[in-house]
Design an enzyme around this catalytic site. Structure first.
Site, mmCIF file in Angstrom:
data_model
loop_
_atom_site.group_PDB
_atom_site.id
_atom_site.type_symbol
_atom_site.label_atom_id
_atom_site.label_comp_id
_atom_site.label_asym_id
_atom_site.label_seq_id
_atom_site.Cartn_x
_atom_site.Cartn_y
_atom_site.Cartn_z
ATOM 1 N N THR A 1 0.832 -1.209 0.000
ATOM 2 C CA THR A 1 0.000 0.000 0.000
ATOM 3 C C THR A 1 0.866 1.258 0.000
ATOM 4 O OG1 THR A 1 -1.689 -1.206 1.215
ATOM 5 C CG2 THR A 1 -1.877 1.189 1.218
ATOM 6 N N GLY B 1 0.159 9.646 9.353
ATOM 7 C CA GLY B 1 0.239 9.762 7.890
ATOM 8 C C GLY B 1 0.846 11.066 7.426
ATOM 9 N N GLU C 1 -4.751 -2.340 9.420
ATOM 10 C CA GLU C 1 -3.559 -3.192 9.497
ATOM 11 C C GLU C 1 -3.960 -4.633 9.223
ATOM 12 O OE1 GLU C 1 -0.496 -1.805 10.198
ATOM 13 O OE2 GLU C 1 -1.614 0.061 10.188
ATOM 14 N N LYS D 1 2.103 4.574 18.062
ATOM 15 C CA LYS D 1 2.272 5.988 17.717
ATOM 16 C C LYS D 1 2.397 6.837 18.988
ATOM 17 C CE LYS D 1 -0.184 5.061 13.450
ATOM 18 N NZ LYS D 1 -1.505 4.829 12.857
HETATM 19 N N1 HSE Z 1 -3.879 1.181 10.304
HETATM 20 C C1 HSE Z 1 -3.392 2.507 10.431
HETATM 21 C C2 HSE Z 1 -4.577 3.428 10.628
HETATM 22 C C3 HSE Z 1 -2.625 2.895 9.200
HETATM 23 O O1 HSE Z 1 -5.719 2.979 10.457
HETATM 24 O O2 HSE Z 1 -4.380 4.579 10.979
HETATM 25 C C4 HSE Z 1 -1.817 4.156 9.376
HETATM 26 O O3 HSE Z 1 -0.836 4.021 10.353
#
Ligand code: HSE
Length: 428
Positions: free
Chosen positions: A12, A133, A189, A204
């Site tokens: 991705t 992001g 994920e 995070k």
């Molecule tokens: N799985 C993560 C989310 C992807 O939904 O934010 C980005 O880190």
């Protein structure tokens, strides 16, 4: 100015980076004066490379060719997970390449070790895409706000959970349907437990806390609770009381210690974070001299995340001839506070039989544990019978978490209580 780039992984995010490097090459050069040249891709699933014109790019399924290519300046690790990503990053650093990664799990678990290797090898390890992001929160904390003390950070940093909670709240959809959509959109994920159980947010949270407080925060010291227990009833009761439910990563300095926690939270509808919907992320930072600041954008998905990777590449290109910046400074060792010490307001949803004295028994136990009630609502059911369960919603005044938990342990043993009481913390 030119930077020769190798990419590991064409999934991705990797696919997004490959697409942008190939298709925005001229635009980036015009805008920035920097040529970001895609030289090499390592991907074992050759099918993933079919959509791209790779006539000027070396492709292989073997990391060694990339690492040993003397022309490569920087390696983008975009396969995620712990191994082999960790080994690849170490090998790339030791081979004299800078590394850019989006790998939050790896950084949260082994960031300290990787940072030490980056320092020893005098190469940069950059990770803007690992948190929220496209939101430039790492750069903001490392540069823009690095001269002020960070007091707290509250972040919606998992797009999948925010997407699920938003669609439950505003469209009344059920959890499983919305999770499938999030997976189809490429936010979630694999497996999605990492999102919905709160672990991705904890990764995070660890990165943010470590950056803010200049110390490696052990991942297992972060309190983590996901969104799997949130029901339609909670969403709707919260709404009636003027709140929305969000999964937050919260880091704060309290009495010389660090709070780092991840849990669903009742956010007042008039708070800026309440308006952050769907896959969008937002990070609300309070600092000593800058006051509150808010950063908003798409936290997941191919191109928002790939854009953050490219921003790291650009920074590296600008700094190509300069000494490397440290990925992270370690100058503190503060204690991480136990969640039991939290002083907070709480939403409590009791599911109880409806006979005389029930409410009195619940309230007496809360009072005995010094938990003061701020409001209490019993939800009427269409048909009444003493044995049928009803919901009682109690909002507390600020109370000590360990006292609330002790009270709930006692209350949940009462014969009138039908299922374990659900607690949600309120944003303060
Ligand atoms: N799985 C993560 C989310 C992807 O939904 O934010 C980005 O880190």
């Amino acid at each position: 100015m030119k930077l020769k780039v190798g990419v590991i992984g064409a999934g991705t995010v990797g696919g997004g980076v490959i697409h942008l490097l190939l298709n925005h090459h001229g635009y980036i050069k015009n805008q920035t004066g920097v040529e970001l040249e895609l030289k090499h891709i390592v991907e074992i699933k050759s099918d993933l490379l079919k959509p791209y014109d790779l006539s000027n790019v070396t492709t292989s399924s073997d990391i060694e060719t990339l690492i040993n290519d003397p022309e490569i300046d920087v390696v983008c690790e975009l396969i995620g997970g712990i191994e082999p990503a960790k080994t690849f990053i170490i090998k790339a650093l030791q081979a004299g390449k800078h590394v850019v990664t989006a790998n939050k799990m790896l950084l949260a678990k082994y960031g300290d070790e990787l940072c030490k290797i980056a320092k020893e090898t005098k190469k940069e390890l950059r990770y803007e895409a690992s948190v929220a992001g496209v939101i430039p929160i790492i750069k903001t904390l490392k540069e823009v706000l690095s001269t002020t003390h960070i007091e707290s950070i509250c972040g919606i940093v998992n797009g999948t959970c925010n997407y699920i909670l938003s669609r439950m709240t505003y469209e009344g959809l059920d959890f499983d349907t919305v999770l499938k959509e999030a997976q189809a959109n490429g936010y979630a994920e694999t497996p999605p437990d990492l999102d919905i159980e709160g672990y991705d947010t904890a990764h995070k949270c660890q990165i943010l806390a470590s950056l803010c407080f200049g110390m490696p925060v052990p991942l297992d010291k972060i309190y983590v609770e996901g969104i799997t227990e949130i029901t339609h009833s909670d969403v709707s009761y919260a709404n009636e009381m003027g709140y929305v439910i969000k999964l937050l990563a919260i880091v704060r300095k309290v009495e010389g210690e660090i709070e780092a926690r991840v849990h669903p939270t009742l956010v007042p509808q008039n708070h800026l974070l309440a308006s952050v919907r769907n896959e969008f992320n937002a990070v609300y930072v309070e600092s000593e001299t800058a006051g509150p600041t808010l950063y908003y954008g798409k936290g997941a998905g191919r191109f928002p995340t790939a854009t953050a990777v490219l921003s790291d590449l650009l920074s590296l290109a600008y700094r190509k001839e300069s000494p490397p910046l440290p990925p992270f400074n370690h100058y503190h060792d503060l204690n991480i506070r136990d969640i039991g010490l939290l002083q907070n307001r709480y939403y409590l949803r009791f599911t109880t039989k409806d006979y005389p004295g029930v409410l009195g028994r619940i309230c007496t136990i809360l009072g005995k544990h010094q938990v003061s009630i701020s409001s209490c609502h019993q939800k009427e059911t269409l048909s009444y019978h003493q044995a049928l369960p009803v919901h009682v919603i109690i909002m507390t005044h600020e109370s000590l978490e360990s006292s609330v938990q002790s009270a709930l342990t006692e209350i949940d043993k009462l014969d009138c209580i039908v299922e374990p009481t659900h607690l949600i913390r309120v944003l303060q």
